[in-house]
Design a protein around this motif. Structure first.
Motif, PDB file in Angstrom:
ATOM      1  N   CYS A   1      32.845 -23.430 -51.421  1.00 38.80           N
ATOM      2  CA  CYS A   1      31.849 -22.352 -51.437  1.00 38.80           C
ATOM      3  C   CYS A   1      31.234 -22.112 -50.060  1.00 38.80           C
ATOM      4  O   CYS A   1      31.018 -20.967 -49.659  1.00 38.80           O
ATOM      5  CB  CYS A   1      30.757 -22.660 -52.455  1.00 38.80           C
ATOM      6  SG  CYS A   1      31.327 -22.570 -54.162  1.00 38.80           S
TER       7      CYS A   1
ATOM      8  N   ARG B   1      31.346 -17.448 -57.681  1.00 42.23           N
ATOM      9  CA  ARG B   1      31.394 -18.361 -58.832  1.00 42.23           C
ATOM     10  C   ARG B   1      32.755 -18.339 -59.505  1.00 42.23           C
ATOM     11  O   ARG B   1      33.259 -19.374 -59.943  1.00 42.23           O
ATOM     12  CB  ARG B   1      30.291 -18.010 -59.824  1.00 42.23           C
ATOM     13  CG  ARG B   1      28.927 -18.447 -59.336  1.00 42.23           C
ATOM     14  CD  ARG B   1      27.864 -18.219 -60.376  1.00 42.23           C
ATOM     15  NE  ARG B   1      26.600 -18.784 -59.911  1.00 42.23           N
ATOM     16  CZ  ARG B   1      25.425 -18.223 -60.102  1.00 42.23           C
ATOM     17  NH1 ARG B   1      25.326 -17.087 -60.759  1.00 42.23           N
ATOM     18  NH2 ARG B   1      24.331 -18.797 -59.645  1.00 42.23           N
TER      19      ARG B   1
ATOM     20  N   GLU C   1      24.518 -21.499 -51.767  1.00 38.89           N
ATOM     21  CA  GLU C   1      23.798 -20.361 -52.349  1.00 38.89           C
ATOM     22  C   GLU C   1      22.766 -19.832 -51.360  1.00 38.89           C
ATOM     23  O   GLU C   1      22.593 -18.624 -51.199  1.00 38.89           O
ATOM     24  CB  GLU C   1      23.123 -20.762 -53.660  1.00 38.89           C
ATOM     25  CG  GLU C   1      22.446 -19.600 -54.337  1.00 38.89           C
ATOM     26  CD  GLU C   1      21.796 -19.956 -55.660  1.00 38.89           C
ATOM     27  OE1 GLU C   1      21.168 -19.050 -56.237  1.00 38.89           O
ATOM     28  OE2 GLU C   1      21.896 -21.105 -56.116  1.00 38.89           O
TER      29      GLU C   1
END
Length: 192
Positions: A110, A83, A33
């Protein structure tokens, strides 16, 4: 300028604005993130900081002109796609794994997704930053800013075959991310 106490730095700061978007973590975001927020901030010529307010964490993008708002939009759209891709990857490739391994593989996916989208988002943005204005603004508004160390759930762990596959899948999925321009709303595949 002397009469009203206005300095050169104040004039530069006038073009700087802030925009914030809610983060996925309250206190310490995960590595991928943080990487996505850094990629978006860099692409749009912004600075980014993580701010903890009440019971939530926020990414604050700081840029000149509309750059901060556009970076917030891009981050929101890309995070939504990331996501969704993470969830699909976990449902497809991680069914038989224990929860810790499932999370680990999804994190690797990710991280690779962000790496896959990096060049495309930078080419898409093409924004130049006014570094001098941002430096003055950051020094005045955030003089005691610390360093964010995101959670790295991969630290100290060696890669296995499935981990390499997770990274490859993330890279390929990240290259397919899309953003829409706000003016004509035509989809623009940033991976092409």
């Amino acid at each position: 300028m002397r009469k009203y106490g206005v300095e050169d730095g104040d004039i530069l700061m006038a073009e700087v604005s802030e925009a914030k978007v809610k983060a996925g973590a309250k206190t310490k975001p995960v590595k991928w993130e943080s990487q996505l927020s850094t990629t978006v901030a860099t692409a749009f010529g912004c600075r980014k900081i993580f701010v903890q307010e009440l019971k939530a964490g926020y990414w604050t993008f700081i840029g000149c002109g509309p750059a901060a708002e556009i970076a917030t939009y891009a981050y929101t759209v890309l995070m939504r796609q990331l996501r969704k891709a993470r969830s699909e990857y976990q449902q497809t490739h991680c069914k038989r794994l224990v929860p810790a391994s499932r999370t680990r593989r999804a994190d690797l996916f990710c991280e690779a997704w962000v790496a896959g989208v990096r060049r495309q988002i930078e080419a898409f943005a093409g924004t130049q930053a006014n570094e001098e204005a941002l430096e003055v603004y950051m020094a005045k508004e955030y003089p005691d800013l610390g360093t964010l160390v995101p959670r790295d759930r991969q630290a100290g762990k060696s890669l296995r075959d499935g981990d390499v596959n997770a990274r490859a899948a993330g890279w390929n999925a990240g290259r397919k991310a899309t953003l829409n321009h706000g003016v004509d709303n035509k989809p623009l595949a940033i991976g092409q």
